[in-house]
Design a protein around this motif. Structure first.
Motif, short mmCIF file in Angstrom:
data_model
loop_
_atom_site.label_atom_id
_atom_site.label_comp_id
_atom_site.label_asym_id
_atom_site.label_seq_id
_atom_site.Cartn_x
_atom_site.Cartn_y
_atom_site.Cartn_z
N VAL A 16 0.84 -1.20 0.00
CA VAL A 16 0.00 0.00 0.00
C VAL A 16 0.88 1.25 0.00
N GLN A 17 1.95 1.23 0.76
CA GLN A 17 2.86 2.37 0.78
C GLN A 17 3.46 2.63 -0.60
N HIS A 22 4.01 5.70 -5.71
CA HIS A 22 4.39 5.60 -7.13
C HIS A 22 3.21 5.53 -8.10
N ASP A 23 2.10 4.92 -7.71
CA ASP A 23 1.02 4.65 -8.66
C ASP A 23 -0.21 5.51 -8.47
N TYR A 24 -0.34 6.14 -7.34
CA TYR A 24 -1.49 7.01 -7.08
C TYR A 24 -1.25 8.38 -7.72
N LEU A 29 -2.35 14.27 -4.52
CA LEU A 29 -1.64 14.35 -3.25
C LEU A 29 -1.12 15.76 -3.01
N THR A 30 -0.53 16.36 -4.05
CA THR A 30 0.01 17.72 -3.91
C THR A 30 -1.10 18.70 -3.55
N LYS A 31 -2.22 18.58 -4.22
CA LYS A 31 -3.34 19.48 -3.97
C LYS A 31 -3.90 19.29 -2.56
N ALA A 49 -8.11 5.28 -9.29
CA ALA A 49 -6.76 4.75 -9.03
C ALA A 49 -6.83 3.61 -8.02
N LEU A 50 -7.65 3.76 -6.99
CA LEU A 50 -7.80 2.69 -6.00
C LEU A 50 -8.43 1.46 -6.62
#
Length: 389
Positions: A16-17, A22-24, A29-31, A49-50
């Motif tokens: 999950v980490q 890498h894939d999400y 995330l930045t936003k 993505a999930l």
């Protein structure tokens, strides 16, 4: 209860980490880390993505494309999602109505609605609360009158999260008048594009638009959109509400916030009284984690779930109160987080302060929505007294 992670659990946690690293979608995330308000398109991209890993239908049975996780794996997934700074799942479809459709829906309803939820083709809203029937849900007056193969819906739903985005809404509706108020209530789903449905925004004290008032005027809905038996929705709603009340824990996010508070306090506030309050909340979170793990392991009665809901929501408020105390006078600016450069509007204010006060204001509602704390205490009392909740 054994709290040690097995080798398989550690391998799952590492997977999950890696996914979030890498894939999400990193732009999301930045936003999210910058405190910007996410759009519907952002949430859809996150969910897709999930689902590319089969990880969206958390809590769903495997025969309906659930991931088949153990309670520990479910907990680890939630923890790593929050540690990465990813947005939490919008719960209405995934956590609330999805499992109800899996458990009580007809095969036709399952094939009609579940794939659209998992592929993020449809967003859902929850039509429970209404004027004069919020935490006292059994007093609802939203009416569904049978007319041939249709129900005709009339009434108002309020505090409806995400109704301005939703494609569907699941509603508790009174289909008959019974001596016991909890009887005669049915669970009916409506297409939000149906004639007679209007959505009116409610702007909350923190300046955000998440809530709405939804009006129904002679809205015709096919009887086939009723989930389960007519008049049995009180049972289904209680199944749903237990899942909802377990979704408020957010242990990893609380830990991250407390670590940030502790780091900020080293530079901003040398006060033994504040240090004591911070340590008290840190202990609250550690105790809360044990209670959540017990509940996820299936050790939760309705009274225990209600007690946990009280602990989760009050602890969230305690965390935001610490942030506000740290911010001091810098908590005054109210900035529009929909703008990409929202933090630049007050350059002399510490980065954490504007978002902290908005979170503080938003979290005032946590001890109300999902069943007010007073109602949860009544359920706990009934459980202790040996009465049905």
């Amino acid at each position: 209860m054994d709290l040690r992670l097995s080798d398989a659990d550690r391998a799952f946690q590492a997977e999950v980490q890696r996914f979030f690293a890498h894939d999400y979608p990193q732009a999301i995330l930045t936003k999210a880390r910058a405190g910007q308000v996410l759009t519907r398109a952002d949430h859809v991209a996150s969910q897709q993505a999930l689902q590319s890993r089969g990880w969206l239908g958390v809590g769903w049975p495997t025969e309906h494309s659930g991931p088949g996780w153990t309670p520990v794996q479910r907990y680890l997934f939630d923890e790593e999602l929050e540690r990465a700074g990813a947005p939490n799942l919008i719960p209405m479809a995934i956590l609330y109505i999805g499992p109800i459709i899996c458990a009580f829906g007809t095969p036709e309803q399952q094939s009609r609605w579940l794939p659209d939820i998992l592929e993020s083709r449809a967003m859902w809203a929850q039509g429970y609360s209404e004027p004069e029937a919020g935490s006292d849900l059994a007093s609802l007056r939203f009416n569904a009158e049978r007319d041939g193969d249709d129900y005709v819906l009339n009434g108002t739903k309020i505090w409806t999260t995400g109704a301005h985005w939703a494609d569907w809404i699941f509603c508790l509706a009174r289909t008959s008048a019974e001596p016991r108020r909890q009887d005669g209530i049915s669970l009916i789903c409506a297409d939000m594009r149906s004639p007679g449905i209007s959505v009116h925004p409610i702007i909350t004290i923190d300046g955000s638009h998440e809530l709405n008032r939804v009006e129904f005027v002679d809205v015709r809905v096919p009887v086939e959109n009723r989930i389960g038996e007519e008049g049995r929705a009180w049972h289904y709603a209680n199944v749903l509400l237990q899942a909802e009340r377990l979704s408020y824990a957010h242990i990893a996010r609380k830990r991250m916030d407390l670590a940030k508070i502790r780091a900020l306090a080293r530079h901003l506030l040398d006060d033994p009284a504040f240090a004591r309050r911070l340590a008290t909340v840190e202990i609250e979170v550690e105790a809360l984690e044990i209670a959540v793990l017990r509940a996820l392991a299936g050790e939760a009665t309705p009274a225990a779930v209600s007690a946990l809901k009280i602990l989760c929501t009050e602890c969230a408020q305690h965390v935001t109160e610490l942030f506000v105390e740290l911010a001091g006078r810098h908590a005054l600016p109210m900035l529009d987080r929909r703008a990409a450069n929202w933090a630049d509007a007050a350059p002399l204010v510490p980065e954490f302060a504007p978002q902290a006060i908005q979170s503080y204001l938003f979290e005032r509602a946590q001890t109300i929505y999902g069943g007010a704390t007073e109602v949860q205490k009544t359920i706990v009392w009934r459980g202790l007294a040996g009465r049905n909740a």
